[in-house]
Each structure stands twice: as structure tokens, then as C-alpha cells.
Design an enzyme around this catalytic site. Structure first.
Site, PDB file in Angstrom:
ATOM      1  N   GLY A 275      -9.199 -12.580  14.511  1.00 23.54           N
ATOM      2  CA  GLY A 275      -9.907 -13.759  14.992  1.00 23.54           C
ATOM      3  C   GLY A 275     -11.223 -13.976  14.259  1.00 23.54           C
ATOM      4  O   GLY A 275     -11.752 -13.062  13.612  1.00 23.54           O
TER       5      GLY A 275
ATOM      6  N   TYR B 172     -15.159 -14.953  14.691  1.00 27.41           N
ATOM      7  CA  TYR B 172     -16.243 -14.965  15.670  1.00 27.41           C
ATOM      8  C   TYR B 172     -17.556 -14.980  14.912  1.00 27.41           C
ATOM      9  O   TYR B 172     -17.628 -14.513  13.786  1.00 27.41           O
ATOM     10  CB  TYR B 172     -16.175 -13.700  16.558  1.00 27.41           C
ATOM     11  CG  TYR B 172     -14.810 -13.502  17.157  1.00 27.41           C
ATOM     12  CD1 TYR B 172     -14.457 -14.155  18.328  1.00 27.41           C
ATOM     13  CD2 TYR B 172     -13.853 -12.714  16.520  1.00 27.41           C
ATOM     14  CE1 TYR B 172     -13.190 -14.018  18.865  1.00 27.41           C
ATOM     15  CE2 TYR B 172     -12.584 -12.561  17.058  1.00 27.41           C
ATOM     16  CZ  TYR B 172     -12.256 -13.220  18.230  1.00 27.41           C
ATOM     17  OH  TYR B 172     -11.002 -13.084  18.757  1.00 27.41           O
TER      18      TYR B 172
ATOM     19  N   GLU C 101      -1.095 -12.810  14.391  1.00 25.58           N
ATOM     20  CA  GLU C 101      -1.605 -13.761  13.394  1.00 25.58           C
ATOM     21  C   GLU C 101      -0.974 -13.511  12.025  1.00 25.58           C
ATOM     22  O   GLU C 101      -0.754 -14.445  11.251  1.00 25.58           O
ATOM     23  CB  GLU C 101      -3.128 -13.656  13.291  1.00 25.58           C
ATOM     24  CG  GLU C 101      -3.893 -14.288  14.454  1.00 25.58           C
ATOM     25  CD  GLU C 101      -3.970 -13.404  15.687  1.00 25.58           C
ATOM     26  OE1 GLU C 101      -3.520 -12.235  15.637  1.00 25.58           O
ATOM     27  OE2 GLU C 101      -4.496 -13.873  16.720  1.00 25.58           O
TER      28      GLU C 101
ATOM     29  N   GLU D   5     -24.273 -24.335  16.079  1.00 29.63           N
ATOM     30  CA  GLU D   5     -22.836 -24.119  16.306  1.00 29.63           C
ATOM     31  C   GLU D   5     -21.981 -25.338  15.965  1.00 29.63           C
ATOM     32  O   GLU D   5     -22.486 -26.422  15.687  1.00 29.63           O
ATOM     33  CB  GLU D   5     -22.618 -23.717  17.771  1.00 29.63           C
ATOM     34  CG  GLU D   5     -22.730 -22.217  18.011  1.00 29.63           C
ATOM     35  CD  GLU D   5     -21.499 -21.465  17.514  1.00 29.63           C
ATOM     36  OE1 GLU D   5     -20.564 -22.110  17.006  1.00 29.63           O
ATOM     37  OE2 GLU D   5     -21.477 -20.230  17.635  1.00 29.63           O
TER      38      GLU D   5
END
Lengths: 475, 83
Positions: free
Chosen positions: A163, A165, A225, A274
Site C-alpha cells: 500500500g 501511505y 496486489e 494532502e
């Protein structure tokens, strides 16, 4: 053609006219971020950027905006660079059906060339780190694929997570780390911290373009994944064994950082500009101790500018957010035609659907909010009819303006979950959510005057395709 | 390492203990500094709005209370009892 590493993809981008080499000397700040910021403002087929002359560095190599345009996204999937967005999403969805494709393990990973361990670890000596936005608390690794395993089921390949992050560099061998509670690694960390144990992680930087796409994709907890990467590439994903953690990591990475999230520790992190187009405030977040760094000789540092949309992250996670929602909704509601979840990682979603009976579209909207990704995103859903293209925003606005009777078609549900980064949440992590039903009412929901719609001519679809071909051939 | 002779204070929280995290591979071009209290990290060649207390934007300034009272994300879960 499947790309096994970042370097071969950069070569493809260059051959296709989608890589811009900046050879003049630039400042690490603010030039690197400002240039990448600008790519989001110069049109939707902006190139990737490559810098190798950065003031104060002797051998920095920095790639930015690698996925930051529809042309680059198409090339990452091995599609022609001018493939329309809707076709890219449809191709993505078709390849999903080949999942799972087992990965191919290789022993000769090029990142084995160089190693730092223990007290010798110094991230600043390996990576040309720099700041993105004015208010950021520091320098970030924001385009990594982070590998972790379920501490209660460590041999389960599907539960091994890959993932993306946000990761702040807070020391030569220390990182601050943000696991959004809805994301898979947060489940891993919770289980480790409940047992009072550290959680090992492998952070891989500079990956092949499809690994980056699947790492940012909201897949089911026990889906691999790597097996999805194989489906999307049309060839098994090459993986290798990380030397310290033993985790499965991409064979083609530029840098592999291994260490642990220290159990039950939180330290100040952020703010960071962000993907929501807002800074997250300073939060107390988990901390990683880095124990080993493996890297290619002269590694390429891949980073991503993000801030007010659209930026690279929107091209990167737009299509890969649409497809899981489309598949998960269609599993129960085959009437669903298409899903556009390309705005702010799916905080707002547009769904086109046929209706079984009155009220059906609202049910589809509620289901979108209860998918795994929807729990942390999907704060607003717009439902449109099956003949409205949810990627065609003028059509969507027509449906909104002509078909919505606010008293009956807008539903607000209070106090639902959302990720803490959502700027409108109050308190952080909690928000109301809204469904706007812009579909035509069907029986027994008999409202309005919709009996005589003006439809496209039967020949118009064929003509649209013909005109698109003629325009593409001209350019 | 500490910089005892350097008058620099943290642009963000005004703390006076600053560490040097890195120095430029080309000697003398820049240093990367870090506040030991709020962990704000900056390069000495960045614009004043990121490196000088008097030019740092108010909305990004941080106090000791801000640091100590910041919410935990994610919250530390209860320890699971054996058995």
C-alpha cells in the site's frame, strides 16, 4: 509491453514524448515541487519530469509526475498514449477479470547492489529529500509501496499488503508514518499493537508503474496486489525476497527500506499538504525505526507533488478507485453501468445505473458507502440513469438540474465514518453523507413529468466514434 | 548533532535546540536542520517563509500544547490479555 522497473518505464515515456529532462541547475526548494505543481496546471497530457542537476547534490536523480497525465497513465497500462479515459477504465476493469495472476520470484534484484545496516543507515545519504508545500512539517516519501503482513496470519500471501501511505523523514534512520484506520496496514498494526509487538515493514521506492497503481488501489483485504499487478500487466509481476523482513517486494525497486513500526508509540507528524487540497493538521502518528536500506547504484528517487487537485495523485488513483467500486457494486447490482470515483480518491462518486423499481438508485448509493473503500471515503454519491455517462460532467450536471427534486431526491445520513483527512469532517473521522438521486423515477415512485425525453439519434454513437478517429488521425 | 554556536531557533515552535540532520554533498551549500521539540525539518537554502521565525506563517506555527494535545492517528489499542 510490461515494464519490470521504473527505469524502463521512464525510457518508454521518453520515447513517447512524455518525459521532460530538466538539465539546468535547480534549487531543491522550491523548484522541484513548483515544477511538479505546474504540471497539473498545463493540461491533462503533461509529461513526467526528470531532474539530475539539483543545487548542493552531486548525483541526485529525481523523477516526478510519472503517472501525472492521462497519456502517462495509458502508457503505464501498456495502452496507446491517446486512449480516452473511459476506455482506460474499461480496459482496467476487463483485466481485473484475469485476477489472480501468480507473481514470478527472481533472485537477482538490482537493489541488492548496495546496503546500509544498523548505525550506518542514513536516508539522507541515499535519497535527495526535499519539501513539497510551504506548510509541510518536513520531507516526505509519498510514492512508496509499503509491504506488511498480517501478524496473526503471516504466511497468507493474499493478506500481505502492498500500500501507499504518507511517510515523513524525521531522522537519518527514523520515519513517521500515517496508516489511515480504514487501510489494510492499519489492521496489521492494530493486531501487532494489541499484542505489544513491533510491526515489520518493507518500504519500496521507485517501483514499476503498475506496482504503484495497485499500491494505491482499494482492493479487498485478502486480495494480493502482486496478483492484481500480474493481471493488469498481462504478465506475472516480478518479485524478490527482502533480506531483513523476508517480505515479498518488487524485484525492480530502486530502494528497499526495512524496519519496524515501533509498537504503541506515537510522535508528532505533519502537517502535510494532502490530496484533499488541504493540509492535515499535526497529529501524533506511528514511528518507524529503519534497520536496513538496500538500493541500486545511483538510485532514481521518485516523488509526487500533491496539493490542490488536480495533481499527479488524481491521475494515479482515479481509475484504480473506479474499478473496485464498479466490481463490488456490480457483484450484487448488475444494473450498475459505470462508476466515476475520480474526484478526491472517491470522496465524491458518480454512478450510472438502471433501476429495478422505485427507490433502487438510492439503495445503490447506500451500498457504495458501505463498500470497504466507501467506509472511509464516498461521502457524496450522485446517481444518474443508465444512459448518462458519469465521466461526462456536462451530462451529469444536466441530470442533476433536470431530474432532482431536492425534497425527495437528496438524502443526508448523519455521523458516518470517513478518513480523518477529509477537511469537512467534524470531528475528524466522522461526517454526514449525502445521496443525490438524479435518476428518472420509476414505478411505484411516480413523480415528475419525464414521459417525453429527447434521446440521441440512433446513428449518433457511430458518428461520435468516427469523428474521434478522424480527429486522432489528424493529430 | 547540536549546533551550540548557531543562533537559529525553530521557525515553527521557537524551540532553541536544533539538530543538523544532513549537510550538502557539495560542501557548504546547505544544511538540513530539525527542531528537537516539534520535529520541523528545513533546509537552510529554503525561502524565509519556511526558515525564519519572523517570516513563518502564523497558521502553521505550533505550541507545546499543540504537540502534546495532538490527536493520535490511529489510536493505540488496548493490550490484548493472554488467554
Amino acid at each position: 509491453m510490461a515494464h519490470d522497473d521504473l527505469r524502463s518505464f521512464l525510457d518508454t515515456l521518453e520515447q513517447e514524448g512524455q518525459l521532460l529532462r530538466l538539465t539546468e541547475e535547480v534549487l531543491p526548494e522550491p523548484d522541484l515541487a513548483a515544477a511538479a505543481n505546474a504540471t497539473g496546471r498545463i493540461g491533462e497530457n503533461a509529461p513526467a519530469l526528470y531532474f539530475d542537476n539539483v543545487k548542493g547534490f552531486t548525483d541526485a536523480r529525481i523523477a516526478m509526475n510519472v503517472h501525472g497525465s492521462w497519456a502517462n497513465h495509458a502508457l503505464a497500462l501498456g495502452l496507446p498514449r491517446n486512449t480516452p479515459v473511459k476506455e482506460q477504465v474499461e480496459a482496467f476493469a476487463a483485466r481485473w477479470d484475469v485476477f489472480p495472476v501468480a507473481p514470478e520470484r527472481r533472485e537477482d534484484a538490482p537493489w541488492r547492489e548496495n546496503t546500509q545496516e544498523g548505525a550506518d543507515v542514513d536516508l539522507f545519504s541515499v535519497l535527495p529529500l526535499f519539501r513539497l508545500n510551504d506548510g509541510d512539517g518536513g520531507f516526505y516519501l509519498d510514492k512508496a509501496a509499503v509491504v506488511s503482513r498480517d501478524p496473526e496470519d503471516p504466511r497468507n500471501f493474499g493478506k500481505q499488503n502492498v500500500g501507499t501511505y504518507r511517510i515523513e523523514v524525521i531522522g537519518t534512520d527514523r520515519l513517521a508514518f500515517q496508516p489511515v484506520p480504514m487501510h489494510d496496514i492499519a489492521h496489521h498494526l492494530r493486531k501487532a499493537e494489541e499484542a505489544g509487538e513491533d510491526l515489520p515493514v518493507a518500504i519500496t521506492l521507485g517501483n514499476d508503474p503498475v506496482i504503484t497503481i495497485v499500491a494505491g488501489m482499494p482492493m479487498a483485504y485478502d486480495q494480493s496486489e502482486y496478483e492484481m499487478a500480474g493481471a493488469l500487466r498481462g504478465a506475472p509481476a516480478p518479485i524478490a525476497t527482502a533480506p531483513l523482513t523476508g517480505f515479498d517486494v518488487p524485484w525492480g525497486s530502486e530502494v528497499v527500506i526495512e524496519g519496524v513500526i515501533e509498537s504503541r508509540k506515537r510522535q508528532i507528524e505533519g502537517p502535510f499538504g494532502e490530496f484533499t487540497g488541504h493540509y492535515s493538521g499535526g497529529r501524533r502518528m506511528p514511528v518507524i525505526r529503519v534497520d536496513r536500506v538496500s538500493h541500486r547504484t545511483n538510485p532514481v528517487f521518485e516523488s509526487l507533488y500533491l496539493g490542490m487537485p488536480w495533481t499527479e495523485v488524481d491521475y494515479l488513483v482515479g481509475p484504480n478507485t473506479c474499478v473496485p467500486l464498479l466490481k463490488q457494486l456490480r457483484a450484487e447490482y448488475p444494473e450498475v453501468q459505470a462508476v466515476n470515483a475520480m474526484y478526491t480518491h472517491g470522496l465524491m462518486v458518480i454512478i450510472s445505473t438502471a433501476k429495478r423499481y422505485g427507490g433502487f438508485a438510492k439503495a445503490v448509493g447506500m451500498r457504495a458507502m458501505t463498500t470497504p473503500h466507501g467506509l472511509g471515503y464516498v461521502a457524496q454519491v450522485i446517481l444518474v440513469d443508465e444512459d448518462v455517462d458519469p465521466f461526462n460532467l456536462p451530462q451529469v450536471m444536466w441530470a442533476m438540474s433536470a431530474k432532482v427534486n431536492p425534497a425527495d431526491d437528496v438524502v443526508v445520513i448523519p455521523n458516518l465514518s470517513v478518513l480523518e483527512l477529509a477537511p469537512a469532517a467534524q470531528p475528524a473521522g466522522i461526517t454526514s453523507k449525502m445521496i443525490i438521486d438524479a435518476t428518472t423515477p420509476v414505478a411505484p415512485d411516480v413523480r415528475g413529468n419525464f414521459s417525453t425525453p429527447a434521446k440521441d439519434l440512433p446513428e449518433a454513437k457511430e458518428w461520435a466514434a468516427k469523428l474521434q478517429r478522424l480527429i486522432a488521425a489528424r493529430s | 548533532m547540536p549546533l551550540p554556536d548557531d543562533p537559529t531557533i525553530c521557525p515553527r515552535c521557537a524551540f532553541e535546540t536544533i539538530d543538523r540532520l544532513a549537510t550538502s554533498p557539495v560542501p557548504g551549500v546547505w544544511d538540513v536542520l530539525q527542531c528537537r521539540q516539534c520535529l520541523y525539518t528545513w533546509r537552510t537554502t529554503e525561502p524565509a517563509r519556511r526558515t525564519r521565525r519572523d517570516a513563518y506563517p502564523d497558521q502553521f506555527k505550533m505550541t507545546v500544547a499543540d504537540i502534546e494535545n495532538a490527536i493520535e492517528v490511529p489510536a493505540v489499542p488496548p493490550l490484548r490479555r493472554a488467554g
